[in-house]
Design a protein around this motif. Structure first.
Motif, mmCIF file in Angstrom:
data_model
loop_
_atom_site.group_PDB
_atom_site.id
_atom_site.type_symbol
_atom_site.label_atom_id
_atom_site.label_comp_id
_atom_site.label_asym_id
_atom_site.label_seq_id
_atom_site.Cartn_x
_atom_site.Cartn_y
_atom_site.Cartn_z
ATOM 1 N N TYR A 89 43.737 75.738 12.162
ATOM 2 C CA TYR A 89 43.385 76.103 11.150
ATOM 3 C C TYR A 89 41.845 76.785 11.274
ATOM 4 O O TYR A 89 41.314 77.514 10.590
ATOM 5 C CB TYR A 89 42.559 74.779 10.703
ATOM 6 C CG TYR A 89 41.055 74.386 10.072
ATOM 7 C CD1 TYR A 89 41.536 74.777 8.942
ATOM 8 C CD2 TYR A 89 40.219 73.205 9.783
ATOM 9 C CE1 TYR A 89 40.583 74.491 7.758
ATOM 10 C CE2 TYR A 89 39.737 72.980 9.071
ATOM 11 C CZ TYR A 89 39.506 73.699 7.807
ATOM 12 O OH TYR A 89 39.108 73.474 7.023
ATOM 13 N N GLY A 90 41.001 76.450 12.724
ATOM 14 C CA GLY A 90 40.214 77.931 12.375
ATOM 15 C C GLY A 90 40.349 79.005 13.025
ATOM 16 O O GLY A 90 39.894 79.947 12.373
ATOM 17 N N MET A 91 41.858 79.358 13.348
ATOM 18 C CA MET A 91 42.626 81.223 13.239
ATOM 19 C C MET A 91 42.306 81.012 11.680
ATOM 20 O O MET A 91 42.082 82.857 11.340
ATOM 21 C CB MET A 91 43.670 80.836 13.509
ATOM 22 C CG MET A 91 43.906 80.556 15.322
ATOM 23 S SD MET A 91 45.373 80.433 16.126
ATOM 24 C CE MET A 91 46.330 81.753 15.845
ATOM 25 N N PHE A 145 46.177 88.270 14.634
ATOM 26 C CA PHE A 145 47.114 86.734 14.436
ATOM 27 C C PHE A 145 46.287 86.540 16.495
ATOM 28 O O PHE A 145 45.698 85.273 16.585
ATOM 29 C CB PHE A 145 47.770 86.864 14.844
ATOM 30 C CG PHE A 145 48.319 85.242 15.007
ATOM 31 C CD1 PHE A 145 48.442 84.317 14.235
ATOM 32 C CD2 PHE A 145 49.354 85.088 16.333
ATOM 33 C CE1 PHE A 145 49.056 83.290 13.371
ATOM 34 C CE2 PHE A 145 49.348 83.866 16.389
ATOM 35 C CZ PHE A 145 50.025 82.554 15.381
ATOM 36 N N ILE A 146 46.782 87.202 17.529
ATOM 37 C CA ILE A 146 45.913 87.403 18.810
ATOM 38 C C ILE A 146 44.544 87.354 19.106
ATOM 39 O O ILE A 146 43.724 86.470 19.656
ATOM 40 C CB ILE A 146 46.635 88.578 19.736
ATOM 41 C CG1 ILE A 146 48.092 88.551 19.486
ATOM 42 C CG2 ILE A 146 46.180 88.521 20.642
ATOM 43 C CD1 ILE A 146 48.662 89.704 19.848
ATOM 44 N N SER A 147 43.709 88.239 17.783
ATOM 45 C CA SER A 147 42.186 88.124 17.740
ATOM 46 C C SER A 147 41.986 86.589 17.955
ATOM 47 O O SER A 147 41.096 85.990 17.786
ATOM 48 C CB SER A 147 42.293 89.098 17.069
ATOM 49 O OG SER A 147 42.558 90.574 17.924
ATOM 50 N N CYS A 148 42.474 86.089 16.910
ATOM 51 C CA CYS A 148 42.140 84.808 16.074
ATOM 52 C C CYS A 148 42.027 83.417 17.253
ATOM 53 O O CYS A 148 41.580 82.754 17.190
ATOM 54 C CB CYS A 148 42.525 84.827 15.173
ATOM 55 S SG CYS A 148 41.589 85.552 13.661
ATOM 56 N N PHE A 149 43.169 84.144 17.993
ATOM 57 C CA PHE A 149 43.518 83.265 19.326
ATOM 58 C C PHE A 149 43.114 83.050 19.751
ATOM 59 O O PHE A 149 42.579 81.768 20.187
ATOM 60 C CB PHE A 149 45.209 83.120 19.244
ATOM 61 C CG PHE A 149 45.740 82.398 20.677
ATOM 62 C CD1 PHE A 149 45.366 80.585 20.107
ATOM 63 C CD2 PHE A 149 46.017 82.835 21.631
ATOM 64 C CE1 PHE A 149 45.791 80.142 21.084
ATOM 65 C CE2 PHE A 149 46.664 82.037 22.850
ATOM 66 C CZ PHE A 149 46.430 80.861 22.341
ATOM 67 N N ILE A 160 33.179 72.806 14.217
ATOM 68 C CA ILE A 160 33.318 74.484 13.779
ATOM 69 C C ILE A 160 34.918 74.972 14.324
ATOM 70 O O ILE A 160 34.869 75.870 12.635
ATOM 71 C CB ILE A 160 32.971 75.317 15.297
ATOM 72 C CG1 ILE A 160 31.319 75.044 15.626
ATOM 73 C CG2 ILE A 160 32.647 76.881 14.801
ATOM 74 C CD1 ILE A 160 31.168 75.741 17.649
ATOM 75 N N ILE A 161 36.264 74.500 14.406
ATOM 76 C CA ILE A 161 37.467 75.736 13.938
ATOM 77 C C ILE A 161 37.945 74.059 13.964
ATOM 78 O O ILE A 161 39.188 74.303 13.362
ATOM 79 C CB ILE A 161 37.766 76.235 15.541
ATOM 80 C CG1 ILE A 161 37.661 74.753 16.632
ATOM 81 C CG2 ILE A 161 37.044 77.356 15.044
ATOM 82 C CD1 ILE A 161 38.365 75.581 17.489
ATOM 83 N N GLY A 162 37.833 73.166 13.631
ATOM 84 C CA GLY A 162 38.784 71.707 13.302
ATOM 85 C C GLY A 162 39.401 71.349 14.411
ATOM 86 O O GLY A 162 39.335 71.503 15.455
#
Length: 362
Positions: free
Chosen positions: A304-306, A341-345, A360-362
């Motif tokens: 969700y945060g990603m 994807f990697i950066s968000c993770f 903040i990110i659930g």
């Protein structure tokens, strides 16, 4: 509550596909200066036409997969749970991060000149009305919230409905998903006219159909693992081919095109997208591991945060792979998506270590 392993895989897969969709949009929705597709599209060459069709078309199952996962877990409500208890749990889960990122998308782009102060103030003033101008992907939150609002209403019926009754609903839903094609071929039908958009099957259409489908698969579908996989694969292939071809046949390079026209088969509630989504979900349901690898579980928890933050990272990787390195489209799109994807993770994982990170990110 014990985790359902195959749903973790579905979440991770759907989260990645969202980023593939938005990476692809930079190769046909670039009439304006945004990273997202606008009302007009332009493809520069045949390579863009082919690979946007393939990557983006296949990935159009992302949103419906998220809807099915939510419905699979939440519908019907738990016995004894009131509507207000359900709403409170859902609101606390999704709304605080949603509003925090609405503010971030309305302000942070000022730092790198993507928006001016006037746009920022307009976006901030409209937060209770709609998503910010730089967060087009937040459109998804509104139908998701709508689905949550409706779950307490439909739960009593789902608790008592027979398999035959649910199949009747799903059949009407599937017929409603043909409406975009019917309208193009035959014009207005079943009560549609300039003063009435609510056609005969309106109340069986939209994401509610995915909710009932998810419940049917969980409760009433008795196919064994082998049958689910075979039929799921067939549905996925048919849906993917149809969805990809529907864009390819219309996306003529070198012409400014209407995005809604060439994306007719990419609407999430079209029959081909339903086939693609249902087939893929059935294939994933064949995963019978007792526990997912730790990385998959972590990605699922942070998905969700990603999703919320990924547009912040996407623009950077578009600049790197499309503009600086000038990679061919066939490799640029997956490179942008994987890097995002990697950066968000990594970002979401770091945030998750902070106190109160769930807000903040659930």
């Amino acid at each position: 509550m014990k985790r359902i392993v195959f749903l973790d895989y579905v979440r991770v897969f759907a989260c990645f596909l969202v980023m593939v969709v938005h990476a692809s949009e930079n190769f046909y929705g670039a009439v304006g200066s945004t990273d997202m597709a606008g009302p007009q599209s332009f493809l520069h060459n045949e390579a863009d036409r082919l690979w946007v069709s393939v990557y983006d078309g296949f990935s159009r199952m992302a949103v419906p997969l998220f809807m099915i996962v939510s419905a699979f877990l939440l519908a019907p409500m738990k016995e004894g749970q009131t509507s207000w208890q359900f709403y409170r749990q859902r609101c606390l889960r999704i709304l605080p991060p949603f509003f925090i990122f609405m503010i971030l998308y309305s302000t942070l782009p000022l730092l790198w000149g993507q928006i001016d102060s006037e746009t920022s103030m307009t976006d901030l003033s409209r937060i209770l009305l709609n998503f910010p101008s730089q967060a087009g992907h937040f459109w998804f939150m509104y139908p998701l919230i709508s689905l949550y609002l409706f779950i307490p209403i439909i739960s009593p019926w789902l608790s008592k409905a027979t398999a035959k009754e649910e199949r009747f609903f799903i059949g009407l839903f599937l017929l409603s998903t043909c409406m975009p094609y019917f309208n193009r071929w035959f014009g207005e039908l079943w009560g549609q006219c300039f003063w009435n958009e609510y056609h005969m099957l309106w109340y069986f259409s939209g994401y509610l159909g995915y909710l009932v489908m998810a419940h049917y698969i969980r409760v009433h579908l008795t196919w064994d693992r082998s049958k689910r996989f075979v039929i799921g694969t067939i549905l996925m292939i048919i849906g993917a081919a149809w969805t990809i071809y529907s864009f390819y046949i219309q996306a003529i390079p070198g012409e400014v095109l209407s995005t809604p026209v060439i994306e007719i088969g990419w609407a999430f509630c079209t029959i081909n997208c339903v086939l693609l989504t249902a087939g893929t979900f059935l294939m994933f349901s064949c995963i019978n591991l007792s526990k997912a690898p730790r990385l998959v579980t972590e990605l699922s928890k942070l998905s969700y945060g990603m999703y919320l933050m990924h547009i912040f990272w996407l623009g950077l990787w578009v600049t790197v792979f499309k503009h600086n390195l000038e990679l061919p489209t066939v490799s640029a799109i997956p490179c942008i998506a994987v890097s995002t994807f990697i950066s968000c993770f990594v970002t979401a994982k770091i945030i998750s270590l902070l106190p109160g990170s769930k807000w903040i990110i659930g």
